[in-house]
Scaffold this motif. Structure first.
Motif, PDB file in Angstrom:
ATOM      1  N   TRP A   1       0.853  -1.179   0.000  1.00  0.00           N
ATOM      2  CA  TRP A   1       0.000   0.000   0.000  1.00  0.00           C
ATOM      3  C   TRP A   1       0.884   1.222   0.000  1.00  0.00           C
ATOM      4  O   TRP A   1       1.733   1.377   0.870  1.00  0.00           O
ATOM      5  CB  TRP A   1      -0.898   0.021   1.236  1.00  0.00           C
ATOM      6  CG  TRP A   1      -2.008  -0.948   1.147  1.00  0.00           C
ATOM      7  CD1 TRP A   1      -2.031  -2.210   1.641  1.00  0.00           C
ATOM      8  CD2 TRP A   1      -3.275  -0.738   0.538  1.00  0.00           C
ATOM      9  NE1 TRP A   1      -3.219  -2.803   1.365  1.00  0.00           N
ATOM     10  CE2 TRP A   1      -4.018  -1.921   0.694  1.00  0.00           C
ATOM     11  CE3 TRP A   1      -3.858   0.337  -0.138  1.00  0.00           C
ATOM     12  CZ2 TRP A   1      -5.305  -2.049   0.198  1.00  0.00           C
ATOM     13  CZ3 TRP A   1      -5.139   0.197  -0.623  1.00  0.00           C
ATOM     14  CH2 TRP A   1      -5.845  -0.979  -0.457  1.00  0.00           C
TER      15      TRP A   1
ATOM     16  N   GLY B   1      -2.224   2.828   5.003  1.00  0.00           N
ATOM     17  CA  GLY B   1      -2.249   1.364   4.920  1.00  0.00           C
ATOM     18  C   GLY B   1      -0.877   0.782   4.707  1.00  0.00           C
ATOM     19  O   GLY B   1      -0.656   0.056   3.752  1.00  0.00           O
ATOM     20  N   ARG B   2       0.063   1.088   5.579  1.00  0.00           N
ATOM     21  CA  ARG B   2       1.440   0.638   5.388  1.00  0.00           C
ATOM     22  C   ARG B   2       1.560  -0.835   5.750  1.00  0.00           C
ATOM     23  O   ARG B   2       1.623  -1.201   6.916  1.00  0.00           O
ATOM     24  CB  ARG B   2       2.384   1.475   6.226  1.00  0.00           C
ATOM     25  CG  ARG B   2       2.425   2.914   5.782  1.00  0.00           C
ATOM     26  CD  ARG B   2       3.338   3.707   6.670  1.00  0.00           C
ATOM     27  NE  ARG B   2       3.065   3.488   8.068  1.00  0.00           N
ATOM     28  CZ  ARG B   2       2.339   4.290   8.821  1.00  0.00           C
ATOM     29  NH1 ARG B   2       1.818   5.362   8.313  1.00  0.00           N
ATOM     30  NH2 ARG B   2       2.139   4.022  10.078  1.00  0.00           N
ATOM     31  N   SER B   3       1.583  -1.686   4.728  1.00  0.00           N
ATOM     32  CA  SER B   3       1.735  -3.110   4.945  1.00  0.00           C
ATOM     33  C   SER B   3       2.300  -3.713   3.675  1.00  0.00           C
ATOM     34  O   SER B   3       2.467  -3.032   2.673  1.00  0.00           O
ATOM     35  CB  SER B   3       0.395  -3.751   5.303  1.00  0.00           C
ATOM     36  OG  SER B   3      -0.505  -3.639   4.217  1.00  0.00           O
TER      37      SER B   3
ATOM     38  N   THR C   1       2.483  -7.634   1.285  1.00  0.00           N
ATOM     39  CA  THR C   1       2.120  -9.037   1.072  1.00  0.00           C
ATOM     40  C   THR C   1       3.073  -9.605   0.041  1.00  0.00           C
ATOM     41  O   THR C   1       3.353  -8.965  -0.979  1.00  0.00           O
ATOM     42  CB  THR C   1       0.668  -9.158   0.567  1.00  0.00           C
ATOM     43  OG1 THR C   1      -0.203  -8.592   1.539  1.00  0.00           O
ATOM     44  CG2 THR C   1       0.289 -10.606   0.329  1.00  0.00           C
TER      45      THR C   1
ATOM     46  N   ASN D   1       2.029 -12.075   4.977  1.00  0.00           N
ATOM     47  CA  ASN D   1       1.415 -10.754   5.157  1.00  0.00           C
ATOM     48  C   ASN D   1       2.048 -10.068   6.356  1.00  0.00           C
ATOM     49  O   ASN D   1       2.229 -10.698   7.386  1.00  0.00           O
ATOM     50  CB  ASN D   1      -0.084 -10.873   5.412  1.00  0.00           C
ATOM     51  CG  ASN D   1      -0.832 -11.402   4.221  1.00  0.00           C
ATOM     52  OD1 ASN D   1      -0.651 -10.913   3.124  1.00  0.00           O
ATOM     53  ND2 ASN D   1      -1.648 -12.412   4.434  1.00  0.00           N
TER      54      ASN D   1
ATOM     55  N   SER E   1       1.979  -6.187   8.572  1.00  0.00           N
ATOM     56  CA  SER E   1       1.392  -4.858   8.696  1.00  0.00           C
ATOM     57  C   SER E   1       2.009  -4.130   9.861  1.00  0.00           C
ATOM     58  O   SER E   1       2.733  -4.655  10.625  1.00  0.00           O
ATOM     59  CB  SER E   1      -0.106  -4.929   8.892  1.00  0.00           C
ATOM     60  OG  SER E   1      -0.429  -5.763   9.977  1.00  0.00           O
TER      61      SER E   1
END
Length: 151
Positions: free
Chosen positions: A80, A107-109, A111, A149, A151
């Protein structure tokens, strides 16, 4: 000098005087309390807005890594960036593979998806955001997939 028309007589009862009308204090107390409550709420809202603004503007580093013995691996990673999802995919013929991306926004994450090719083998994905925990998963065998994932 003229004399009053009804001079008070000695010993006669003095008629009761109406009480002196003072200013009421309770409206002022209510006003002060109301101003304090409103001021406190405004200060709290200002603090929250400041904290959220600082957090949204903060930049983090997302680290992606794939290790293992597989020789034909497809790597797809998503991140993101300032509210938009960006996804990239590439084919990797030798491991280890590593990528770092600077990310900012709410939305700092990140995948990471690793798919082992038809030749099989083993591939382990790892994702970490800043100094947070490392998320790992392993894919073993032909066409196996692992997803990490963070986050």
């Amino acid at each position: 000098m003229s004399e009053p028309s009804n001079p008070p007589q000695r010993g006669a009862p003095v008629p009761p005087q109406p009480p002196a009308r003072g200013r009421r204090k309770w409206p002022w107390v209510v006003l002060v309390v109301l101003l304090l409550v409103v001021g406190g709420c405004m200060a709290a809202i200002g603090l929250v807005v400041s904290e959220v603004s600082d957090e949204v503007d903060r930049t983090v580093t997302v680290e992606y890594e794939v290790t293992g013995d597989a020789r034909d691996v497809t790597v797809a990673y998503s991140v993101w960036r300032t509210g938009d999802l960006t996804t990239e995919q590439q084919r990797v013929t030798s491991l280890p593979w590593r990528k770092e991306i600077e990310v900012s926004g709410p939305g700092r994450s990140g995948t990471l998806v690793v798919t082992v090719g038809a030749d099989g083998g083993k591939a382990t994905c790892k994702v970490r955001v800043d100094d947070g925990p490392v998320r790992t998963a392993t894919a073993s065998g032909a066409h196996a997939t692992a997803t990490c994932n963070a986050s």
